[in-house]
Design a protein around this motif. Sequence first.
Motif, PDB file in Angstrom:
ATOM      1  N   TYR A 163       0.835  -1.207   0.000  1.00 12.32           N
ATOM      2  CA  TYR A 163       0.000   0.000   0.000  1.00 12.32           C
ATOM      3  C   TYR A 163       0.868   1.256   0.000  1.00 12.32           C
ATOM      4  O   TYR A 163       0.635   2.203  -0.762  1.00 12.32           O
ATOM      5  N   THR A 164       1.865   1.265   0.868  1.00 11.44           N
ATOM      6  CA  THR A 164       2.751   2.422   0.984  1.00 11.44           C
ATOM      7  C   THR A 164       3.497   2.673  -0.318  1.00 11.44           C
ATOM      8  O   THR A 164       3.599   3.815  -0.784  1.00 11.44           O
ATOM      9  N   LEU A 165       4.005   1.607  -0.916  1.00 14.60           N
ATOM     10  CA  LEU A 165       4.766   1.737  -2.160  1.00 14.60           C
ATOM     11  C   LEU A 165       3.879   2.207  -3.304  1.00 14.60           C
ATOM     12  O   LEU A 165       4.270   3.077  -4.089  1.00 14.60           O
ATOM     13  N   ALA A 166       2.661   1.649  -3.405  1.00 15.02           N
ATOM     14  CA  ALA A 166       1.757   1.983  -4.501  1.00 15.02           C
ATOM     15  C   ALA A 166       1.225   3.409  -4.395  1.00 15.02           C
ATOM     16  O   ALA A 166       1.014   4.083  -5.408  1.00 15.02           O
ATOM     17  N   SER A 167       1.007   3.876  -3.163  1.00 17.59           N
ATOM     18  CA  SER A 167       0.407   5.198  -2.989  1.00 17.59           C
ATOM     19  C   SER A 167       1.428   6.330  -2.974  1.00 17.59           C
ATOM     20  O   SER A 167       1.064   7.493  -3.160  1.00 17.59           O
ATOM     21  N   ARG A 168       2.713   6.017  -2.772  1.00 16.28           N
ATOM     22  CA  ARG A 168       3.721   7.078  -2.650  1.00 16.28           C
ATOM     23  C   ARG A 168       3.823   7.923  -3.922  1.00 16.28           C
ATOM     24  O   ARG A 168       3.854   9.151  -3.873  1.00 16.28           O
ATOM     25  N   ASP A 169       3.875   7.275  -5.079  1.00 14.67           N
ATOM     26  CA  ASP A 169       3.978   8.007  -6.335  1.00 14.67           C
ATOM     27  C   ASP A 169       2.718   8.830  -6.592  1.00 14.67           C
ATOM     28  O   ASP A 169       2.773   9.919  -7.158  1.00 14.67           O
ATOM     29  N   MET A 170       1.571   8.321  -6.142  1.00  9.09           N
ATOM     30  CA  MET A 170       0.298   9.016  -6.357  1.00  9.09           C
ATOM     31  C   MET A 170       0.219  10.318  -5.564  1.00  9.09           C
ATOM     32  O   MET A 170      -0.244  11.338  -6.082  1.00  9.09           O
ATOM     33  N   VAL A 171       0.664  10.301  -4.295  1.00  9.18           N
ATOM     34  CA  VAL A 171       0.563  11.497  -3.465  1.00  9.18           C
ATOM     35  C   VAL A 171       1.553  12.575  -3.891  1.00  9.18           C
ATOM     36  O   VAL A 171       1.429  13.729  -3.476  1.00  9.18           O
ATOM     37  N   GLN A 172       2.517  12.198  -4.730  1.00  9.02           N
ATOM     38  CA  GLN A 172       3.458  13.192  -5.259  1.00  9.02           C
ATOM     39  C   GLN A 172       2.885  13.906  -6.475  1.00  9.02           C
ATOM     40  O   GLN A 172       3.362  14.979  -6.855  1.00  9.02           O
ATOM     41  N   LYS A 173       1.853  13.333  -7.094  1.00 10.09           N
ATOM     42  CA  LYS A 173       1.274  13.898  -8.312  1.00 10.09           C
ATOM     43  C   LYS A 173      -0.145  14.436  -8.119  1.00 10.09           C
ATOM     44  O   LYS A 173      -0.593  15.284  -8.886  1.00 10.09           O
ATOM     45  N   PHE A 174      -0.848  13.925  -7.108  1.00 10.77           N
ATOM     46  CA  PHE A 174      -2.229  14.327  -6.893  1.00 10.77           C
ATOM     47  C   PHE A 174      -2.439  14.762  -5.442  1.00 10.77           C
ATOM     48  O   PHE A 174      -1.581  14.542  -4.589  1.00 10.77           O
ATOM     49  N   SER A 175      -3.584  15.373  -5.186  1.00 11.57           N
ATOM     50  CA  SER A 175      -3.934  15.797  -3.835  1.00 11.57           C
ATOM     51  C   SER A 175      -3.966  14.592  -2.894  1.00 11.57           C
ATOM     52  O   SER A 175      -4.559  13.559  -3.211  1.00 11.57           O
ATOM     53  N   SER A 176      -3.321  14.728  -1.732  1.00 12.12           N
ATOM     54  CA  SER A 176      -3.284  13.637  -0.760  1.00 12.12           C
ATOM     55  C   SER A 176      -4.685  13.234  -0.326  1.00 12.12           C
ATOM     56  O   SER A 176      -4.987  12.046  -0.170  1.00 12.12           O
ATOM     57  N   LEU A 177      -5.553  14.234  -0.146  1.00 13.53           N
ATOM     58  CA  LEU A 177      -6.928  13.951   0.257  1.00 13.53           C
ATOM     59  C   LEU A 177      -7.651  13.164  -0.820  1.00 13.53           C
ATOM     60  O   LEU A 177      -8.402  12.226  -0.540  1.00 13.53           O
ATOM     61  N   ASN A 178      -7.436  13.552  -2.069  1.00 13.79           N
ATOM     62  CA  ASN A 178      -8.042  12.857  -3.198  1.00 13.79           C
ATOM     63  C   ASN A 178      -7.589  11.403  -3.250  1.00 13.79           C
ATOM     64  O   ASN A 178      -8.385  10.485  -3.470  1.00 13.79           O
ATOM     65  N   VAL A 179      -6.300  11.192  -3.057  1.00 18.65           N
ATOM     66  CA  VAL A 179      -5.711   9.850  -3.145  1.00 18.65           C
ATOM     67  C   VAL A 179      -6.299   8.922  -2.088  1.00 18.65           C
ATOM     68  O   VAL A 179      -6.778   7.829  -2.403  1.00 18.65           O
ATOM     69  N   VAL A 180      -6.268   9.351  -0.817  1.00 16.79           N
ATOM     70  CA  VAL A 180      -6.746   8.467   0.246  1.00 16.79           C
ATOM     71  C   VAL A 180      -8.257   8.261   0.176  1.00 16.79           C
ATOM     72  O   VAL A 180      -8.756   7.175   0.518  1.00 16.79           O
ATOM     73  N   SER A 236       9.170   5.325   1.074  1.00 13.57           N
ATOM     74  CA  SER A 236       8.214   4.358   1.607  1.00 13.57           C
ATOM     75  C   SER A 236       8.836   3.511   2.719  1.00 13.57           C
ATOM     76  O   SER A 236       8.177   3.187   3.706  1.00 13.57           O
ATOM     77  N   SER A 237      10.109   3.146   2.574  1.00 10.52           N
ATOM     78  CA  SER A 237      10.769   2.334   3.602  1.00 10.52           C
ATOM     79  C   SER A 237      10.882   3.099   4.921  1.00 10.52           C
ATOM     80  O   SER A 237      10.646   2.546   6.004  1.00 10.52           O
ATOM     81  N   THR A 238      11.239   4.381   4.845  1.00 10.18           N
ATOM     82  CA  THR A 238      11.328   5.211   6.046  1.00 10.18           C
ATOM     83  C   THR A 238       9.955   5.391   6.685  1.00 10.18           C
ATOM     84  O   THR A 238       9.810   5.319   7.910  1.00 10.18           O
ATOM     85  N   ALA A 239       8.942   5.606   5.853  1.00 10.65           N
ATOM     86  CA  ALA A 239       7.580   5.811   6.352  1.00 10.65           C
ATOM     87  C   ALA A 239       7.088   4.593   7.128  1.00 10.65           C
ATOM     88  O   ALA A 239       6.491   4.721   8.198  1.00 10.65           O
TER      89      ALA A 239
END
Length: 303
Positions: A163-180, A236-239
């Motif tokens: 989940y962390t790996l898949a969502s990391r790239d998304m939150v860098q390109k789109f709104s975090s609220l939108n993503v979650v 993602s690993s640090t998170a």
Amino acid sequence: MQGKLSAFLILFAAVLWGTTGTTQAFAPENAHPIAIGTIRLAVGGLFLLSLVLLFGKLELKNWPMKATILAALSMALYQPLFFSAVTVTGVAIGTVVAIGSAPILSGLLEWLFFKTRPSKIWWCSTFLSISGCTLLFINRESTYVDPIGVVMALGAGLSFASYTLASRDMVQKFSSLNVVAIIFTLSAIFLAPFLFIFDMSWVASLQGVGVSIQLGVVATGIAYFLFAKGLAKVSSSTAVTLALAEPLTAALLGVFLLGESLNTIAWLGIGLLITGIAILIGSSRSSKRKNEAAGTVSSQVNN
């Protein structure tokens, strides 16, 4: 937002996750753990989607559907896998294997797919944190290692790492609220069949409503939004390693709110956990200073 602030956002998210166990202790007796996990995602997804619609942030243009489905499936799988692992092999082994394996699996996945090799500081802090987690839980009950339970716990750890790996790239390109909001709404849909398998009458009680709101809004909606905001600037690993503050919070709440007691070894585990997390946050600050220094040198060279 810089690295240190992002690390604190993830840390705060983990603290909110750590309230889950204490909240479940106040749930009605007929509430099955998997049913609680399902309601948690359903309420959290609805809460996040409502915020997105309220603020008009729903944007689906060029949306990465493959990454979204992977992240949603990972989050949906985590709930039954973790709760089943704890049921089969006990709280101690289930928690240590699931939460302890997630940082290592995340680091390996990041290395495999993004060719980003974890730093020595990450390995050091992760080792300390996982050791602390092991000491914290291993003496809380008699241990029983069930192979099936261990496999399910590893599956839960892999699900959170994915989940962390898949969502990391998304939150860098789109709104975090939108993503979650989109991920958790989809996750809730995936888990919807469980609503017809388990007894859900407890949700209608005042106690059930309170537990559902706390788990869905606070421990899921707000927590994962903060996690997504921090994930935009942290690997993602640090998170996932910082997320080990979750069992630390759960243990401390158990002591101060539920009257549980911890032995000397468990307190030593808490010390190792705090040390490991502090090292990671400190390294984020150091990285920020190095990046600023590099930027200054580059600017002087260009001028």
